[in-house]
Design a protein around this motif. Structure first.
Motif: not given
Lengths: 315, 292
Positions: A131-135, A173-180, B33-37, B42-49
């Protein structure tokens, strides 16, 4: 008591007589499939609309700009007052830079997570992580664009001092994170559908889990994995907001990833958010760029479709 | 008679097991890596916004001054947009799914429609924007109105809704259909009274997820020329409007540092909007899903 209830309600014969409005019913039964077919054909009409729109406006564009100078021109200066140049190669170069960086990021991490989730993780871990990946997959791309511009670029600048504010590396890099998540979840589906008997066979022969994963499961699921990567590449090519915000608007035909670039999608956005008058060459140029973009993604999608159809292994 | 060198077997076993463990850690970190990103994002956007998320932020229109900029027009605009996209895309999507699953014969035509839908799902959103610009904004001269944007977005998310509805309809077992026919129901009666009620949780879940994609989508709106600085609320379907992602895009692009915080606050509003929609989807899935 029970008797009374029955007599209070209309008898079955009465009900049948009441609802045997046969002609109307037959009419409905005949009309409904036709109406549904018309609704279903809207998706086909959409495709036809897209292709026709792009082709018609691109033809008008080619009346002003020769086809060959569009396809092979290495300079893209549509806003130049004296001699505007419309050679699409710089925009394609920008798109490819971002896409290649994205693939370099997404493929190892995506397939790595897929192997972890399918072969190593316990059921509980999988139920938490998927589910976290889905988010991650559901986050709007504008948010990723903001993240690239305000976090990833400044972070990279600490390691690469030459990095400009707008560059190819950070959006890549960010597009990479998006398609990951897409690669991870589609590859995981492919790996999970490899039957357990094969895994158990390999384990019984004394393989370690890694050997089972790399020598048995991944080869068996390869078509699904490759298809997921190709689909993800198609998504990366069509990605718009991340590159518009963090990539810049300087189309250049080179291999530099630290300077400002422009992708095909970002050019369409740049022209649309300014006010290029209707009917100018610049106005039609967004359709020719859009058409090129459409062909790129179409080819990728067809390849992905063909791979997953042709090499699907049946157990 | 000793074919197996015990020592070398043990050595090889140890190295193979070590490699296995090392790779397990590597694969784990790939997942991390994905979870950390996600966490950093979320942390960045919440603290900034969060500092800009005041009541005034919801009551003000956008402004040249960061401190006065508000999200009212964009938030209301996005809600208006949903009122067009939701009915249009759900009617078209569910209708297509019913046709393909219940009525279409297995022939070249229905194969073509299916193939077309899967290709349509892969068309970049910015290209849908070009379609909307040509057909809805110019040819039908709807201008950059709620209606034009709504139609464009509906077509964009149509493939997602179709596929989700198809899966939901396919999950209804054939026994109940046959039971319905056996009781003398016609095909359409069976579809409306038997198939759809049990497919609706799945359809709605898919539809809400697709709608949340439409809420966050920016590129088609830019291409059809949705303005960003609007000092009034939409008055009707043909009225000009702006939407949450457009407003965020405008703020994020501005050079003043303070607007970054405004943009982050806008993103927070967008994310809360999406969170509410997704919670509804999960609620529907858990509450109404029925298993045969």
């Amino acid at each position: 008591m029970a008797q009374k209830q029955v007599t209070d309600q209309p008898s079955v014969q009465e009900l049948i007589a009441k609802s045997s409005n046969k002609k109307q019913k037959q009419l409905v039964e005949k009309l409904i499939p036709i109406i549904l077919f018309i609704i279903a054909s809207i998706s086909v009409l959409t495709t036809i609309g897209i292709v026709l729109t792009l082709i018609v406006e691109t033809i008008i564009f080619f009346k002003d700009i020769p086809v060959l100078s569009f396809l092979f021109g290495t300079e893209w200066y549509p806003f130049a007052n004296k001699e505007p140049a419309f050679g699409i190669l710089p925009l394609i170069a920008g798109t490819l830079k971002v896409t290649i960086i994205a693939v370099i990021v997404a493929v190892p991490f995506g397939i790595g997570s897929a192997i972890f989730l399918s072969e190593y993780a316990s059921d509980t871990t999988r139920r938490i992580i998927k589910p976290i990946l889905e988010v991650l997959a559901g986050i709007p791309t504008i948010v990723y664009g903001f993240f690239a511009l305000t976090f990833v670029t400044p972070l990279l600048q600490q390691f690469i001092p030459d990095l400009k504010i707008f560059n190819a590396l950070s959006p890549g890099i960010v597009v990479g994170i998006m398609i990951l998540p897409m690669i991870a979840s589609l590859s995981e589906d492919a790996m999970s559908s490899v039957p357990n008997s094969i895994r158990e066979g390999a384990l019984a022969m004394g393989s370690t889990k890694l050997e089972v994963a790399l020598k048995v499961v991944v080869p068996a699921a390869l078509s699904g994995i490759v298809a997921s990567v190709v689909l993800a590449i198609s998504r990366a090519i069509g990605e718009t907001m991340i590159v518009s915000l963090a990539g810049g608007s300087t189309p250049k035909f080179d291999f530099d990833v630290t300077g400002s670039i422009q992708t095909m999608t970002a050019y369409i956005v740049q022209v649309s958010s300014g006010d290029a008058g209707y009917g100018t060459t610049i106005y039609y140029s967004i359709y020719s760029v859009g058409f090129t973009l459409f062909l790129f993604t179409l080819v990728m999608n067809l390849i992905a479709h063909a791979i997953s159809k042709k090499y699907r292994e049946e157990y | 008679m000793k074919y197996i060198n015990h020592e070398s077997v043990v050595k090889r076993m140890i190295s193979r097991l070590t490699i296995n463990k090392v790779f397990k850690v590597i694969f784990f970190f790939a997942t991390l890596f994905a979870l950390l990103t996600l966490a950093i994002l979320f942390y960045r956007i919440i603290t900034q916004g969060v500092g800009y998320l005041t009541p005034e932020f919801f009551q003000n229109f956008s402004s040249r001054f960061p401190a006065k900029a508000g999200i009212k027009a964009a938030l209301i605009g996005s809600i208006w947009l949903m009122f067009v996209v939701a009915p249009v895309s759900i009617i078209l999507g569910v209708g297509t799914a019913i046709y393909l699953e219940e009525y279409a014969k297995k022939n070249k035509l229905s194969d073509f429609i299916r193939m077309n839908i899967s290709n349509l799902a892969g068309v970049p959103s910015v290209v849908f924007g070009l379609l909307g610009l040509t057909i809805f904004v110019r040819a039908l001269s709807l201008g950059n109105s709620v209606l034009a944007a709504g139609f464009t977005m509906s077509l964009l998310i149509l493939p997602v809704i179709i596929v989700a509805s198809q899966e939901a309809i396919r999950a209804v077992p054939n026994d109940v259909r046959e039971a319905s026919y056996g009781m003398g129901a016609t095909k359409w009666q069976t579809v409306v009274k038997i198939v759809l009620p049990s497919a609706i949780p799945g359809i709605l879940t898919g539809a809400i997820l697709a709608l949340s994609r439409a809420v966050g989508e920016t590129a088609p709106l830019i291409v059809i020329g949705i303005p960003v600085i609007i000092q009034f609320l939409p008055t009707g379907l043909l009225s000009q409007f702006t939407a949450l992602p457009m407003q965020i895009y405008d703020w994020a692009k501005r050079p003043q540092q303070d607007f970054q915080f405004v943009a982050a606050a806008g993103i927070l509003v967008l994310m809360i909007f999406l969170l509410i929609m997704n919670s509804i989807a999960i609620f529907i899935r858990n509450k109404f899903s029925k298993r045969y």
